[in-house]
Design a protein around this motif. Structure first.
Motif, short mmCIF file in Angstrom:
data_model
loop_
_atom_site.label_atom_id
_atom_site.label_comp_id
_atom_site.label_asym_id
_atom_site.label_seq_id
_atom_site.Cartn_x
_atom_site.Cartn_y
_atom_site.Cartn_z
N PRO A 180 0.83 -1.23 0.00
CA PRO A 180 0.00 0.00 0.00
C PRO A 180 0.86 1.28 0.00
CG PRO A 180 -0.89 -1.61 1.55
CD PRO A 180 0.44 -2.14 1.12
N LEU A 181 2.03 1.22 0.61
CA LEU A 181 2.87 2.43 0.71
C LEU A 181 3.32 2.87 -0.68
CD1 LEU A 181 5.03 1.53 3.85
CD2 LEU A 181 3.19 3.22 3.71
N LYS A 182 3.37 1.95 -1.63
CA LYS A 182 3.74 2.31 -3.01
C LYS A 182 2.75 3.28 -3.62
CE LYS A 182 4.62 -1.40 -5.59
NZ LYS A 182 4.47 -2.84 -6.02
N TYR A 183 1.51 3.28 -3.08
CA TYR A 183 0.44 4.13 -3.62
C TYR A 183 0.10 5.27 -2.66
CZ TYR A 183 0.38 -0.01 -6.46
OH TYR A 183 0.78 -1.05 -7.28
N GLY A 184 1.02 5.48 -1.66
CA GLY A 184 0.78 6.56 -0.69
C GLY A 184 -0.31 6.22 0.30
N LEU A 185 -0.60 4.89 0.42
CA LEU A 185 -1.68 4.45 1.32
C LEU A 185 -1.09 3.80 2.58
CD1 LEU A 185 -3.95 2.76 -1.39
CD2 LEU A 185 -4.16 5.09 -0.43
N VAL A 186 -1.88 3.79 3.65
CA VAL A 186 -1.44 3.20 4.92
C VAL A 186 -1.09 1.73 4.71
CG1 VAL A 186 -2.37 2.38 7.14
CG2 VAL A 186 -2.73 4.74 6.46
N GLY A 187 0.08 1.32 5.21
CA GLY A 187 0.46 -0.10 5.17
C GLY A 187 0.38 -0.63 6.60
N GLN A 188 -0.55 -1.54 6.88
CA GLN A 188 -0.79 -1.96 8.27
C GLN A 188 -1.28 -3.40 8.29
OE1 GLN A 188 -3.07 -2.45 11.09
NE2 GLN A 188 -1.24 -2.07 12.36
N GLU A 189 -1.04 -4.08 9.39
CA GLU A 189 -1.36 -5.51 9.51
C GLU A 189 -2.85 -5.79 9.36
OE1 GLU A 189 -1.37 -6.99 13.48
OE2 GLU A 189 -0.89 -9.05 12.89
N THR A 190 -3.68 -5.00 10.09
CA THR A 190 -5.11 -5.33 10.14
C THR A 190 -6.00 -4.24 9.55
OG1 THR A 190 -5.36 -4.30 12.31
CG2 THR A 190 -4.78 -6.65 12.28
N CYS A 191 -5.41 -3.06 9.26
CA CYS A 191 -6.24 -1.94 8.79
C CYS A 191 -5.92 -1.62 7.33
CB CYS A 191 -5.97 -0.69 9.63
SG CYS A 191 -6.23 -0.94 11.37
N GLY A 192 -6.85 -0.97 6.65
CA GLY A 192 -6.58 -0.51 5.28
C GLY A 192 -6.35 -1.66 4.31
N PRO A 193 -5.69 -1.38 3.17
CA PRO A 193 -5.52 -2.43 2.16
C PRO A 193 -4.76 -3.64 2.68
CG PRO A 193 -4.92 -0.27 1.29
CD PRO A 193 -5.14 -0.09 2.76
N GLY A 194 -3.81 -3.44 3.60
CA GLY A 194 -3.07 -4.57 4.18
C GLY A 194 -4.00 -5.48 4.96
N GLY A 195 -4.88 -4.87 5.76
CA GLY A 195 -5.85 -5.64 6.52
C GLY A 195 -6.84 -6.34 5.61
N PHE A 196 -7.18 -5.67 4.50
CA PHE A 196 -8.06 -6.29 3.49
C PHE A 196 -7.41 -7.57 2.95
CE2 PHE A 196 -10.98 -6.66 0.01
CZ PHE A 196 -10.21 -7.18 -1.01
N ALA A 197 -6.13 -7.45 2.53
CA ALA A 197 -5.44 -8.62 1.95
C ALA A 197 -5.28 -9.72 2.99
CB ALA A 197 -4.06 -8.19 1.42
N TYR A 198 -5.01 -9.32 4.23
CA TYR A 198 -4.85 -10.30 5.31
C TYR A 198 -6.18 -11.00 5.59
CZ TYR A 198 -3.06 -12.08 9.79
OH TYR A 198 -2.66 -12.89 10.84
N GLY A 199 -7.26 -10.22 5.54
CA GLY A 199 -8.59 -10.81 5.72
C GLY A 199 -8.89 -11.82 4.63
N MET A 200 -8.53 -11.47 3.38
CA MET A 200 -8.77 -12.38 2.25
C MET A 200 -8.00 -13.69 2.44
SD MET A 200 -10.86 -10.76 0.25
CE MET A 200 -10.70 -11.42 -1.39
N ARG A 201 -6.80 -13.61 3.08
CA ARG A 201 -6.00 -14.83 3.30
C ARG A 201 -6.53 -15.66 4.46
NH1 ARG A 201 -1.70 -11.42 2.95
NH2 ARG A 201 -1.22 -11.57 5.17
N SER A 202 -7.12 -14.97 5.46
CA SER A 202 -7.46 -15.65 6.73
C SER A 202 -8.81 -16.35 6.70
CB SER A 202 -7.44 -14.63 7.87
OG SER A 202 -6.17 -14.02 7.98
#
Ligand code: NAD
Ligand SMILES: O=P(O)(O)OC[C@H]1O[C@H](O[C@H]2[C@H](O)[C@@H](O)[C@@H](O)O[C@@H]2CO)[C@H](O)[C@@H](O)[C@@H]1O
Ligand code: MN
Length: 442
Positions: A102-124
């Motif tokens: 997400p940081l590549k697009y100026g977006l928050v990179g985080q374990e459970t929040c934002g796009p990172g949390g979205f991707a983690y949710g999709m995996r879990s």
């Protein structure tokens, strides 16, 4: 105290939090006595990395407890009473992608929040659904106490897929950790603080902090302290810099919205641009945790294995995660009605929020699970924030269960850390590429 001895299964026992969880089980061995402890992980390598330390600790402090280490899900749940679930789909390798892409697009990179949390949710979601099905094959009556993140997304998914399963409880330790920090500031015992709280997981607010011996609400006193003191975690001297920054942002949030005390995770939703700008795309929280907790724990476990003794090694104890896991299970097992911030289906607790939202609020843990205290309506500002965040959660779960790309775009566009559909598409496509082993949307 002559309590019935229990069988507990730890799922994701290769977690570097497990050795401290074992310390917590030792800590509570009289009030939460074990007959058998089953330690399950899909990775034999990760089991073996910590097995000797765990075995030595249990032989020293709980020699009567039968131990089973297994990577076989068909052995993990036989006769179990409580399942402590702490898996991480994709391990830290994927957490690192969640936080960096997400940081590549100026977006928050985080374990459970934002796009990172979205991707983690999709995996879990699917591993968690498969785990519940497997548990119910062997232990239809066992309590499933889930810590696997992103708890908000996992909880909505499990509630949607297993709506009649009354023995699944999703739990987060951030409110517990914050209460421990409040208690230190207020110089009271944390177990004498009974909170009132509302929100979603990693997206909520403390509204009262009742001091049970005096019935006084200590929140005004705490808020007064925080007007001219930095909010620090109770264990500030042991915390990594990023966590200290996170706690400090509570002051920043309260400067804008002084009514209630926000969960630290709200920082990502109120200050996404600043946080993204201040992040180092080469060294995110995953790297900091690997360098800190993970290295420290694996070094201790390695030394125990090499010397085949605990000589000179600490008894690790989970001051937050481990203790809370055991206290939650103890309260349910022995119907203690202890008060926690719990995750439950809304169904009128907050009448002006969707009934099927999984809300976080104060409640008692009983033999039948969480009995949440009715909260009442929330004001427009919070209602707007929460309805938007719940819509994001719901669309994320639907996108996963339906493999629905468009719903994923809608979810990310709703997320306060993304908003712009151009960014939603760019980050989704990049995350999908990185997660191709785990999920794919059409
Ligand atoms: N709810 C909370 O407040 C809270 C608090 C702390 C940690 N967590 C969560 O707990 C989980 C563990 O995090 P960590 O850093 O302690 O662990 P970790 O990342 O060190 O290890 C996780 C373990 O899970 C295992 N695993 C992965 N998929 C599995 C599966 N399908 N079945 C069984 N095991 C599996 C891995 O092999 C690994 O050993 C994460 O989801 C983390 O976000 C939640
Ligand atoms: O970045 P990590 O892996 O160290 O922690 C991520 C988790 O952070 C929260 O739990 C924390 C707690 O808030 C903190 O004060 C400390 O005690 O450690 C806890 C984890 O054991 C959050 O609630 C979790 O959902 C995160 O996974
Ligand atoms: Mn949490």
């Amino acid at each position: 105290m002559n309590r019935e001895k229990l069988v507990v299964t730890i799922v994701g026992c290769g977690s570097t939090r497990t050795p401290a969880l074992i310390g917590s089980l030792v800590n509570y061995k009289d009030s939460f006595p074990l007959k058998k402890l089953i330690l399950f992980d899909i990775s034999k390598e990760r089991i073996d990395a910590q097995k000797d330390y765990i075995r030595l600790v249990m032989e020293k402090h709980c020699p009567e407890v039968e131990l089973l280490f297994t990577d076989d899900e068909n052995k993990a749940y036989i006769d179990t009473d409580y399942v402590f679930c702490q898996m991480r789909a994709g391990n830290f390798e994927m957490r690192s992608h969640d936080e960096k892409i997400p940081l590549k697009y100026g977006l928050v990179g985080q374990e459970t929040c934002g796009p990172g949390g979205f991707a983690y949710g999709m995996r879990s979601i699917m591993p968690m659904i498969n785990m519940v099905k497997k548990i119910r094959e062997y232990a239809p009556e066992a309590w499933i106490l889930n810590y696997t993140n992103p708890a908000a997304i996992v909880a909505v998914a499990l509630d949607k897929v297993f709506p009649e399963d009354k023995k699944i409880l999703n739990i987060c330790d951030q409110p517990y950790s914050m209460i421990k920090s409040f208690a230190k500031i207020l110089d009271v015992d944390m177990y004498d603080i009974e909170p009132r709280y509302f929100g979603l997981n990693h997206f909520g607010w403390f509204t009262k902090l009742y001091h049970t011996p005096t019935k006084e609400d200590l929140l005004p006193k705490l808020k007064d302290y925080l007007t001219n003191h930095e909010f620090k975690p109770f264990n500030a001297e042991q915390r990594d810099p990023s966590w200290l920054e996170t706690y400090k942002n509570v002051n920043k949030m309260m400067a804008h919205f002084p009514e209630y005390l926000p969960n630290t995770y709200l920082q990502y939703y109120f200050f996404p641009d600043e946080i993204a700008k201040e992040s180092n795309p080469e060294f995110t929280r995953a790297d900091e945790a690997k360098k800190g907790r993970e290295k420290q724990v694996l070094d201790i476990c390695r030394q125990a294995r090499e010397q085949n003794s605990l000589e000179g090694l600490p008894l690790l104890i989970g001051e937050v995660h481990g203790n809370m896991m055991v206290e939650v299970a103890e309260s349910i097992a022995y119907d203690l009605r202890k008060v926690f911030v719990v995750m439950v289906r809304n169904q009128g607790i907050i009448p002006n929020l969707p009934a099927d939202a999984i809300v976080e609020c104060a409640g008692e843990l009983t033999k039948n699970g969480a009995e949440a205290y009715p909260y009442g309506e929330v004001d427009t500002f919070y209602k707007g924030l929460l309805e938007n965040q719940y819509a994001y959660e719901k669309l994320t779960v639907e996108a996963c269960l339906e493999n629905n790309y468009q719903k994923a775009i809608q979810a990310l566009t709703l997320n306060r850390t993304v908003v712009n559909p151009n960014h939603a598409k760019a980050v989704l496509d990049d995350l999908m590429e990185a997660n191709s082993k785990y999920w794919k949307l059409k």
